[in-house]
Design an enzyme around this catalytic site. Structure first.
Site, PDB file in Angstrom:
ATOM      1  N   ARG A  43     -93.286  47.354   0.554  1.00 60.08           N
ATOM      2  CA  ARG A  43     -93.426  46.958  -0.924  1.00 60.08           C
ATOM      3  C   ARG A  43     -93.056  46.253  -1.813  1.00 60.08           C
ATOM      4  O   ARG A  43     -92.802  46.086  -2.657  1.00 60.08           O
ATOM      5  CB  ARG A  43     -93.282  48.396  -1.450  1.00 60.08           C
ATOM      6  N   ARG A  47     -94.850  47.295  -7.079  1.00 59.85           N
ATOM      7  CA  ARG A  47     -95.161  46.923  -8.638  1.00 59.85           C
ATOM      8  C   ARG A  47     -93.282  46.415  -9.048  1.00 59.85           C
ATOM      9  O   ARG A  47     -93.201  46.603 -10.497  1.00 59.85           O
ATOM     10  CB  ARG A  47     -94.579  48.944  -9.333  1.00 59.85           C
ATOM     11  N   ARG A  56    -102.391  42.362 -11.423  1.00 58.03           N
ATOM     12  CA  ARG A  56    -103.192  44.133 -10.894  1.00 58.03           C
ATOM     13  C   ARG A  56    -103.482  44.410 -12.893  1.00 58.03           C
ATOM     14  O   ARG A  56    -104.227  46.051 -12.240  1.00 58.03           O
ATOM     15  CB  ARG A  56    -102.277  44.468 -10.083  1.00 58.03           C
ATOM     16  N   ASP A  92    -103.670  49.017   1.714  1.00 58.34           N
ATOM     17  CA  ASP A  92    -103.370  50.230   1.860  1.00 58.34           C
ATOM     18  C   ASP A  92    -103.959  50.782   3.191  1.00 58.34           C
ATOM     19  O   ASP A  92    -104.570  49.976   3.914  1.00 58.34           O
ATOM     20  CB  ASP A  92    -103.405  50.785   1.206  1.00 58.34           C
ATOM     21  N   TYR A 167    -103.797  63.153   5.502  1.00 62.23           N
ATOM     22  CA  TYR A 167    -104.722  62.692   4.103  1.00 62.23           C
ATOM     23  C   TYR A 167    -105.430  63.025   4.117  1.00 62.23           C
ATOM     24  O   TYR A 167    -106.395  63.824   3.018  1.00 62.23           O
ATOM     25  CB  TYR A 167    -104.480  60.890   3.574  1.00 62.23           C
TER      26      TYR A 167
END
Length: 363
Positions: A43, A47, A56, A92, A167
């Site tokens: 990552r 962010r 973004r 992703d 998921y």
């Protein structure tokens, strides 16, 4: 399942990647001596970077993964800022699943949410195989990045069958994976059919990235730590082995990573990776004994340590480097992803410190 250029990429890998085979990162993955211990962060393109948040803004996650120019810029941001030894493709793990026909979205603050969770064989049958055309935006992004990165290797990635299956069965993120385990135990035939299909999707997705020029790949099995070793070996290992073993002919290093996998490290090492990622809970010297002498290790600074005073961060970096020397190859990383609130300057200092402390002459 594979693409028409796969054989060619395996044959001319050295020439296609130029000097990247001699980079510190690829050398460590191959358990070869290098000029220093390489470092990158899971990552790292995310962010924690203000430039990421700016670019973004108002762009949904799945859409951002489908814009090659945007993917290229986001992937390059931490390379410019931190001086890491490898970039990882901004994407992703559910991108190929969406390309395979699953109706899902990545909801801010929640994560992937599946419109119709998998319950039956018919649900599995709706997950179709993918080709390069289905993820042409990823192919284009990788090619743009390889041209921009020069001597910095690019890591491609995919989600492992178990984590993707979780998921799809749960309908989204889950703390206890109750529905996943209920299906796994209650209908093993359906479970293995689902994981077989997802292994095909993951393998095809990684093949596209390799053909486009990535120098290594990582298979994320983020939720595998929810299982016992016996269940992992019965319900997961065969499918992860299909993915990693299916890339053996490509010649690119393969990394396998999960969270909370201390008791699974030996089994995960059997799945076919060259490097096994270790989260922060297990010391690297202990992990090396469990994994065996024929694998490099990756990790494993606790992401929360980055919020401590710098002397604490420095002491932890030194400890991890010392423990990493017991392995035949070590890629420095966090034990999981960079937290959004992390000060980017601390990451930059960690990279410089790792390089300084591990510098060594190479013939």
């Amino acid at each position: 399942m594979t693409t028409e250029t796969t054989g060619a990429s395996a044959r001319d890998g050295e020439s296609r990647h130029g000097g990247l085979a001699h980079s510190a990162f690829v050398r460590a993955c191959r358990r070869e001596p290098g000029p220093h211990t390489p470092v990158w962060f899971m990552r790292q393109a995310g962010r924690s970077l203000p430039e990421y948040r700016e670019i973004r803004a108002n762009v949904p996650m799945l859409e951002s993964c489908r814009r090659p120019e945007l993917v290229t810029e986001i992937t390059l941001q931490p390379v410019r800022r931190h001086g890491v030894d490898a970039a990882i493709l901004f994407s992703d793990i559910v991108v190929p699943v969406a390309a395979a026909g699953v109706d899902l979205d990545i909801v801010p603050g929640t994560g992937p949410v599946v419109a119709e969770p998998v319950r039956t064989a018919a649900d599995v049958d709706r997950i179709r195989p993918i080709s390069r055309d289905d993820v042409s935006y990823v192919d284009e992004a990788v090619r743009l990045l390889v041209a921009e990165l020069g001597d910095t290797p690019l890591i491609g990635f995919a989600g492992a069958p178990f984590t993707l299956a979780s998921y799809l069965v749960e309908g989204g993120p889950s703390r206890n994976h109750v529905k996943t385990k209920a299906l796994m135990y209650g209908d093993p035939d359906l479970w293995h059919a689902l994981c077989d299909r997802l292994a095909d999707v993951a393998l095809s997705f990684l093949r596209v990235q390799i053909d486009a020029g990535v120098s290594a790949v990582q298979l994320f099995d983020s939720w595998a730590g929810a299982l016992s070793e016996a269940d992992y070996r019965r319900y997961v290992l065969p499918h992860s082995t299909r993915v990693l073993g299916g890339l053996a002919d490509t010649g690119v290093p393969r990394i396998h990573f999960g969270v909370g996998t201390a008791e699974l490290l030996g089994a995960m090492g059997e799945a076919g990776a060259d490097v096994v990622g270790v989260d922060w809970r297990t010391p690297l010297d202990t992990a090396t004994r469990r994994i065996g002498p024929d694998k490099a290790v990756q990790g494993n600074l606790d992401p929360c340590v980055l919020f401590a005073p710098w002397p604490v961060v420095e002491a932890e970096v030194r400890r991890i480097l010392e423990q990493g020397r017991t392995a035949p190859g070590h890629v420095f990383n966090l034990g999981h992803g960079v937290l959004p609130e992390t000060d980017p300057d601390v990451l930059t200092r960690v990279v410089a410190l790792v390089h300084e402390l591990s510098a060594r002459p190479v013939e």
